[in-house]
Motif scaffolding. Structure first.
Motif, mmCIF file in Angstrom:
data_model
loop_
_atom_site.group_PDB
_atom_site.id
_atom_site.type_symbol
_atom_site.label_atom_id
_atom_site.label_comp_id
_atom_site.label_asym_id
_atom_site.label_seq_id
_atom_site.Cartn_x
_atom_site.Cartn_y
_atom_site.Cartn_z
ATOM 1 N N VAL A 214 -8.654 5.090 -1.183
ATOM 2 C CA VAL A 214 -8.218 3.713 -0.946
ATOM 3 C C VAL A 214 -9.488 2.917 -0.637
ATOM 4 O O VAL A 214 -10.108 3.104 0.409
ATOM 5 N N ASP B 125 -7.392 -1.714 -1.664
ATOM 6 C CA ASP B 125 -6.747 -2.509 -0.618
ATOM 7 C C ASP B 125 -7.466 -3.855 -0.631
ATOM 8 O O ASP B 125 -8.540 -4.007 -0.057
ATOM 9 N N THR C 61 -10.515 6.946 2.866
ATOM 10 C CA THR C 61 -10.613 5.505 3.055
ATOM 11 C C THR C 61 -11.625 5.219 4.155
ATOM 12 O O THR C 61 -12.233 6.145 4.700
ATOM 13 N N SER D 176 -4.584 0.408 5.954
ATOM 14 C CA SER D 176 -5.330 1.123 4.907
ATOM 15 C C SER D 176 -5.151 2.638 5.016
ATOM 16 O O SER D 176 -5.327 3.358 4.033
ATOM 17 N N LEU E 282 0.827 -1.206 0.000
ATOM 18 C CA LEU E 282 0.000 0.000 0.000
ATOM 19 C C LEU E 282 0.864 1.261 0.000
ATOM 20 O O LEU E 282 0.621 2.198 -0.771
#
Ligand SMILES: *Cc1c(COP(=O)(O)O)cnc(C)c1O
Length: 376
Positions: A135, A163, A81, A89, A64
Motif C-alpha cells: 500500500v 492510498d 505500507t 493505510s 482501502l
C-alpha cells in the motif's frame, strides 16, 4: 490574527450559491441513495484521475478495505505500507485478513523509502513469510517513487494499491495518481484537497475485475440494479447522493485550488528560506506536489507549536505517534528504534496553515512568528 489550519468556512463562502442549488436539487428529488449525482460524480472523478473506473464509497477507509478484499489475502499474508501515515493505510490490511508490515520513510520527503521496502520484502521472503502487496501512501500531497515500487512489485509478484487520500491531482512523471498499481483509493474527508460535507471516499482503477468487485462490495454484494441478488457478502458503503452532488460542485474547482495551494507553498518557502532552523518541504523527484499539508521540520517543535498557537495560528502534526508504536499494533512486536526515520520525523514535523483560501498577508504573519521564535 486567527488563522485556522484550513479555512473551510471561507471556502464555503466562495461557492455557497452553487452548493445550495445542488443540495436543494437532491432534497427535492428525494433520491438520497444512489441518485443520479453518484454515477455523474464517478465518471467526472475518473476523468479527473485519467482512469477507467471510479466507484464511490462511504469514506476513504472503506475504499482501502474494499480494494484490499479484492486480493483475497490468507491468514498470515503480509502487506507492506508506511508507519508514517494515518491508521487507515494499515487497518485495511488487517480488515482484509492480512498482516501489515511497516517500512521506514525517506527523511526528506516523508514518503516510503523504496530501498527499505525492497530490503524488507527480501527479508520476509528469506524467512519464507508470504508477502502479497504494497500500500503506497501518497503522503502530504505527493506520490512515492512509483517506478521503483512497480519494479519491486514486479520482481516479487506483489500487488500495488495507492492510498491517495492526500493526493487528489498529484502527479508522478506527468501521470496522475490513481493510475499506478491495481487501484487507488481517495478520501473526501472535509479537509482533504477535495472534501465533502461529511464522510466520503472513492476507488479508482483501470482494472475491470477490481471495479466490478468494488461495486459489489460497497453495496451488499449486489450486482448493479439487482436489489435482492447478492453474489457475495459485502458492506453498506455507498456514497450519499447529497455528498456526490456537493463533490461535483467542488470537483470543478479542484484543479484551480491545487494550483493556488502550490503557489501558497512557494510563498511560504520564500519567507521561510531565511530561517536556518527550518527545513522546508522537499518535492520528490518526478513529483507534482499538491500540498494537502505544508510541513516543515524544526528543532523545538512542541515549543514552536505553542508559540504559534499563542499568536492565533493553528498547526497540525501529521503524525505524532507512528503506526508501529500505536497500542493497536503492539502485537506486531515493533519497538522504539525499529523505524528511525519515521520516529525522528514524528518529533520534528509541523504543518502550517495552508489551503486555497489563506492570504499572502496571513502567510507572511505565520512566517514572521516562526522567525521570531527562533530569534529568541
Ligand atoms: C484521510 C486518510 C484516509 C482515510 O480517509 P477517511 O475518509 O477519513 O476514512 C486514509 N489514508 C490517509 C493517508 C488519509 O490521510
Amino acid at each position: 490574527m486567527n488563522i485556522p489550519l484550513m479555512n473551510l468556512k471561507a471556502q464555503y463562502a466562495k461557492i455557497q450559491d452553487e452548493i445550495q442549488q445542488a443540495v436543494n436539487r437532491v432534497l427535492e428529488s428525494a433520491n438520497f441513495i444512489m441518485g443520479p449525482d453518484v454515477a455523474e460524480f464517478e465518471s467526472e472523478f475518473a476523468r479527473f484521475c485519467r482512469a477507467k473506473h471510479c466507484l464511490s464509497v462511504a469514506n476513504g477507509t472503506d475504499a482501502l478495505t474494499i480494494v484490499l478484499k479484492a486480493f483475497e489475502l490468507q491468514p498470515g499474508d503480509r502487506v507492506l505500507t508506511a508507519a508514517h501515515t494515518f491508521i487507515a493505510s494499515a487497518e485495511c490490511i488487517s480488515h482484509a485478513g492480512g498482516v501489515p508490515v511497516f517500512v521506514d520513510i525517506d527523511p526528506q520527503t516523508y514518503l516510503m523509502d523504496s530501498d527499505k521496502l525492497e530490503a524488507k520484502v527480501k527479508e520476509l521472503k528469506n524467512r519464507n513469510i508470504p508477502v502479497k502487496g504494497i500500500v503506497a501512501v501518497q503522503l502530504f500531497g505527493q506520490p512515492c517513487d512509483m517506478d521503483a515500487i512497480a519494479a519491486i512489485a514486479e520482481r516479487y509478484g506483489l500487488f500495488v494499491v495507492e492510498d491517495a487520500a492526500q493526493a487528489h491531482g498529484a502527479e508522478y512523471k506527468g501521470k496522475r495518481v490513481g493510475g499506478f498499481g491495481a487501484a487507488a483509493t481517495f478520501s473526501f474527508y472535509p479537509g482533504k484537497n477535495l472534501g465533502a460535507y461529511g464522510d466520503a471516499g472513492a476507488i479508482v482503477t483501470n482494472d475491470d475485475k477490481i471495479a466490478r468487485l468494488a461495486e459489489m462490495y460497497r453495496n451488499h454484494g449486489r450486482a448493479r440494479s439487482m436489489k435482492y441478488d447478492h453474489e457475495i457478502e459485502g458492506f453498506n458503503s455507498r456514497l450519499d447522493t447529497l455528498q456526490a452532488a456537493i463533490l461535483r460542485v467542488k470537483l470543478k474547482y479542484l484543479e484551480d485550488w491545487n494550483a493556488i495551494r502550490i503557489q501558497n507553498a512557494a510563498i511560504y518557502n520564500s519567507y521561510l528560506r531565511d530561517v536556518p532552523e527550518v527545513t522546508l518541504p522537499v518535492v520528490a523527484m518526478n513529483a507534482k506536489h499538491v500540498y494537502y499539508v505544508y510541513t516543515i521540520r524544526v528543532p523545538h517543535r512542541d515549543e514552536l507549536k505553542k508559540h504559534l498557537e499563542a499568536n492565533g495560528i493553528a498547526t497540525g502534526i501529521y503524525y505524532p505517534l507512528p503506526l508501529h508504536l500505536q497500542p493497536a499494533y503492539r502485537y506486531l512486536g515493533y519497538s522504539r528504534g525499529s523505524l528511525p526515520g519515521t520516529e525522528k520525523a514524528a518529533v520534528e514535523i509541523l504543518s502550517l496553515p495552508l489551503d486555497a483560501e489563506i492570504s499572502r498577508e496571513e502567510i507572511s504573519y505565520v512566517c514572521a512568528k516562526v522567525a521570531d521564535f527562533f530569534r529568541k
